[in-house]
Design an enzyme around this catalytic site. Structure first.
Site, PDB file in Angstrom:
ATOM      1  N   ASP A  66      -6.399   1.307  -4.396  1.00  0.00           N
ATOM      2  CA  ASP A  66      -5.285   1.016  -5.297  1.00  0.00           C
ATOM      3  C   ASP A  66      -5.020  -0.481  -5.377  1.00  0.00           C
ATOM      4  O   ASP A  66      -5.586  -1.275  -4.633  1.00  0.00           O
ATOM      5  CB  ASP A  66      -4.010   1.748  -4.836  1.00  0.00           C
ATOM      6  CG  ASP A  66      -3.865   1.780  -3.316  1.00  0.00           C
ATOM      7  OD1 ASP A  66      -4.065   0.742  -2.669  1.00  0.00           O
ATOM      8  OD2 ASP A  66      -3.551   2.858  -2.775  1.00  0.00           O
ATOM      9  N   ASN A 135       6.165   9.516   3.234  1.00  0.00           N
ATOM     10  CA  ASN A 135       6.539  10.656   2.380  1.00  0.00           C
ATOM     11  C   ASN A 135       5.336  11.520   2.015  1.00  0.00           C
ATOM     12  O   ASN A 135       5.410  12.358   1.126  1.00  0.00           O
ATOM     13  CB  ASN A 135       7.250  10.169   1.116  1.00  0.00           C
ATOM     14  CG  ASN A 135       6.367   9.293   0.235  1.00  0.00           C
ATOM     15  OD1 ASN A 135       5.193   9.047   0.544  1.00  0.00           O
ATOM     16  ND2 ASN A 135       6.919   8.795  -0.863  1.00  0.00           N
ATOM     17  N   HIS A 137       2.400  10.360   0.836  1.00  0.00           N
ATOM     18  CA  HIS A 137       1.525   9.896  -0.244  1.00  0.00           C
ATOM     19  C   HIS A 137       0.153   9.528   0.299  1.00  0.00           C
ATOM     20  O   HIS A 137      -0.015   9.122   1.445  1.00  0.00           O
ATOM     21  CB  HIS A 137       2.164   8.760  -1.058  1.00  0.00           C
ATOM     22  CG  HIS A 137       2.262   7.434  -0.377  1.00  0.00           C
ATOM     23  ND1 HIS A 137       3.457   6.779  -0.215  1.00  0.00           N
ATOM     24  CD2 HIS A 137       1.316   6.603   0.131  1.00  0.00           C
ATOM     25  CE1 HIS A 137       3.245   5.618   0.375  1.00  0.00           C
ATOM     26  NE2 HIS A 137       1.948   5.497   0.597  1.00  0.00           N
ATOM     27  N   GLU A 142       2.166   9.437  -5.223  1.00  0.00           N
ATOM     28  CA  GLU A 142       3.468   9.777  -4.681  1.00  0.00           C
ATOM     29  C   GLU A 142       3.730  11.280  -4.809  1.00  0.00           C
ATOM     30  O   GLU A 142       3.028  11.988  -5.550  1.00  0.00           O
ATOM     31  CB  GLU A 142       4.554   8.997  -5.434  1.00  0.00           C
ATOM     32  CG  GLU A 142       4.453   7.481  -5.304  1.00  0.00           C
ATOM     33  CD  GLU A 142       4.995   6.950  -3.987  1.00  0.00           C
ATOM     34  OE1 GLU A 142       4.997   7.688  -2.979  1.00  0.00           O
ATOM     35  OE2 GLU A 142       5.429   5.789  -3.951  1.00  0.00           O
TER      36      GLU A 142
END
Length: 260
Positions: A66, A135, A137, A142
């Site tokens: 990314d 979380n 990801h 996400e």
């Protein structure tokens, strides 16, 4: 899926780096790289093996997961800069063999499609190293990301931006809101997924990914659907695992011929 509980974070990094090194020595021509703190130990081990054990990257193409959208070229917090500073500048891989999404392209959707095509034509990626967000990801997919998604634009959650503010001198306003990321489907095309997670802050996410339901709301749970996954954690990151005794037993009794 194989889950390994290393003695500590340093041992986790050495094991992950050793697995990647074995792929490269075995002829892997494309590897996937992640940024953030989790893979750093693996990169240090690869650098060590390059210097001390003649591990060569001259025939390897590397693909980043990314990149932030909108950071100036060469920005110290861009992921292209991070991977160069922390890893690729210290081994014998050519600069033009290290690829990342173009977060400064004039046409961002076209840049995403171009990166997806590059991975498809120059891959397949033999081994993809991964971290995991607090979380759940994976890459910057996400919660709520499609489990079949491809390289595309994603909006970061407030939690992810807050977590990453430490890299921007604690100034949340400087953290980009958007990224280009490989999709979960793209990540899943790699032959071997190698996730490393260390520290108590990752314990809930690790348990959800490994032992929870496969769900878009824990993107890393997609690992459960892949035929070749190794998850390496330290004891704090393993704190919420239910089958921890089995993971220890399986590793201690792992056949010598099985490998990773």
């Amino acid at each position: 899926m194989e889950l390994v509980i290393a003695d500590d974070a340093a041992a986790a990094g050495r094991l992950a780096g050793g697995i990647m090194a074995d792929h490269i020595r075995g002829g892997a021509h494309a590897i996937g790289l992640a940024t953030g703190s989790s893979p750093l130990g693996a990169y240090r081990e690869l650098i060590r093996q390059h210097r001390e054990r003649d591990l060569s990257f001259q025939r390897v193409q590397a693909f980043l997961l990314d990149e932030y959208i909108g950071l100036p070229p060469g920005h110290p917090q861009s992921y292209a800069r991070f991977i160069r500073d922390e890893f690729t500048a210290h081994v014998d891989i050519a600069d033009d063999a290290v690829h990342s999404p173009d977060g400064n392209a004039a046409d961002i959707p076209s840049a995403a499609a171009s990166y997806e095509r590059m991975i498809a034509t120059r891959g397949p990626i033999a081994v993809q190293i991964l971290g995991i967000g607090g979380n759940g990801h994976l890459g910057f997919n996400e919660p709520g990301s499609s489990l079949r998604s491809r390289t595309r634009v994603k909006t970061l959650t407030p939690k992810t931006r807050a977590d990453n503010a430490r890299f921007f001198d604690g100034d949340l306003a400087r953290v980009p809101t958007h990224v280009l990321t490989q999709g979960l489907g793209t990540i899943g095309d790699a032959g071997h997924l190698l996730m490393i997670a260390t520290g108590a802050a990752k314990a809930e996410a690790v348990a959800a990914a490994v032992e929870g339901p496969v769900s878009a709301f824990c993107p890393a749970s997609i690992l459960q659907m892949h035929p070749h996954v190794t998850v390496i954690v330290d004891p704090p990151a393993a704190a919420y695992l239910k089958a921890i005794d089995y993971y220890h037993f399986a590793f201690v009794n792992k056949p010598a011929w099985q490998g990773f």
